[in-house]
Design an enzyme around this catalytic site. Sequence first.
Site, short mmCIF file in Angstrom:
data_model
loop_
_atom_site.label_atom_id
_atom_site.label_comp_id
_atom_site.label_asym_id
_atom_site.label_seq_id
_atom_site.Cartn_x
_atom_site.Cartn_y
_atom_site.Cartn_z
CB SER A 8 -0.90 0.01 1.24
OG SER A 8 -1.43 1.32 1.41
CG HIS A 33 -3.87 -1.69 -1.46
ND1 HIS A 33 -4.96 -2.49 -1.74
CD2 HIS A 33 -4.29 -0.83 -0.49
CE1 HIS A 33 -5.97 -2.15 -0.95
NE2 HIS A 33 -5.59 -1.14 -0.19
CG ASP A 35 -5.18 2.39 0.78
OD1 ASP A 35 -6.12 1.57 0.77
OD2 ASP A 35 -4.03 2.11 1.15
CG MET A 37 -8.57 7.24 2.34
SD MET A 37 -7.59 7.48 3.83
CE MET A 37 -6.68 5.93 3.84
CG HIS A 66 -9.26 -0.02 -0.35
ND1 HIS A 66 -8.64 -0.14 0.89
CD2 HIS A 66 -10.59 -0.04 -0.09
CE1 HIS A 66 -9.57 -0.21 1.84
NE2 HIS A 66 -10.75 -0.15 1.27
CG MET A 68 -11.29 3.17 2.20
SD MET A 68 -9.70 3.26 3.04
CE MET A 68 -8.65 3.31 1.61
CG MET A 137 -11.42 -2.74 5.38
SD MET A 137 -9.89 -2.39 4.48
CE MET A 137 -8.92 -1.49 5.71
N GLY A 142 -8.89 4.20 7.00
CA GLY A 142 -8.64 5.64 7.10
C GLY A 142 -7.18 5.99 7.33
N GLY A 144 -2.92 4.38 7.82
CA GLY A 144 -1.94 3.30 7.84
C GLY A 144 -1.39 3.14 9.25
N GLY A 145 -0.69 2.06 9.48
CA GLY A 145 0.04 1.87 10.73
C GLY A 145 -0.80 1.56 11.95
CG ASP A 175 -6.04 -2.81 3.39
OD1 ASP A 175 -4.98 -2.48 3.95
OD2 ASP A 175 -6.71 -2.04 2.68
N GLY A 197 1.24 -1.85 4.28
CA GLY A 197 1.79 -0.50 4.12
C GLY A 197 2.98 -0.32 5.03
C1 DX5 Z 1 -6.25 1.70 5.60
C2 DX5 Z 1 -5.85 1.35 4.19
C3 DX5 Z 1 -4.72 0.40 4.14
C4 DX5 Z 1 -3.46 0.90 4.78
C5 DX5 Z 1 -2.78 -0.29 5.37
O1 DX5 Z 1 -7.39 2.44 5.57
O2 DX5 Z 1 -6.93 0.76 3.49
O3 DX5 Z 1 -4.48 -0.07 2.81
O4 DX5 Z 1 -2.59 1.56 3.90
O5 DX5 Z 1 -1.70 0.15 6.10
P1 DX5 Z 1 -0.99 -0.75 7.19
O6 DX5 Z 1 -0.46 -1.96 6.47
O7 DX5 Z 1 0.12 0.15 7.68
O8 DX5 Z 1 -1.98 -1.08 8.25
ZN ZN Z 2 -6.46 -0.29 1.55
#
Ligand code: DX5
Ligand code: ZN
Length: 216
Positions: A8, A33, A35, A37, A66, A68, A137, A142, A144-145, A175, A197
């Site tokens: 991601s 990937h 994302d 938003m 993806h 969102m 999910m 929303g 990462g991390g 994810d 990610g």
């Molecule tokens: C979160 C995203 C993910 C995100 C995952 O809303 O859909 O794709 O980037 O990040 P990690 O792997 O850091 O949880």
């Molecule tokens: Zn995602």
Amino acid sequence: MKPIISPSILSADFAYLAKDLEMINRSEADWVHIDIMDGVFVPNISFGFPVLKYVAKLTQKPLDVHLMIVNPEKFIPEVKALGAHIMNVHYEACPHLHRVVQQIREAGMQPAVTINPATPVALLQDIIRDVYMVLIMSVNPGFGGQKFIEHSVEKVRELRELIERTGSKALIEVDGGVNLETGARLVAAGADALVAGNAIFAAENPEETIHAMKGL
Ligand code: DX5
Ligand code: ZN
């Protein structure tokens, strides 16, 4: 079978995005990937199509997009114009999910349905034969991390059962909070594809981490 790995780019260094995209091109990653938003469906805004146009140009791997966002069907032409392979829309954002899935297919992309942590797998019963993939999910979307939600492993098992029972060919992707440890358990539970990610981009050697994930 080796898992599909979809890094991601939400966790990439946006000031040097080209560098991170080249790393993905060189690596054993299968997809990229993306994302998107909107600050409405999720409490954050990432990047939009003007930026992604350049991401798509520099990427040699299939795009796993993806969305969102609310009303994702409005952006089918824009996602198609990126050259996307997969378009993931949220179950929670589509009251007319069956129609949206058909529209994605008609546009020449693979339709995937994403479910939030609080959405039960059983709700996919009537759409599972029509989708290329289900994205589970394992964090609230929303950011990462975030920390992996443990219940997601059980959801992968349930989804595998549903797929087998219905004769669907859908792939299972997960994810959120995926790393080598959670990834191993997800693959054992029946996941086909892993999005990661932070585990990749915060690693000392991202390319090596992707290689390790391919070995799960
Ligand atoms: C979160 C995203 C993910 C995100 C995952 O809303 O859909 O794709 O980037 O990040 P990690 O792997 O850091 O949880
Ligand atoms: Zn995602």
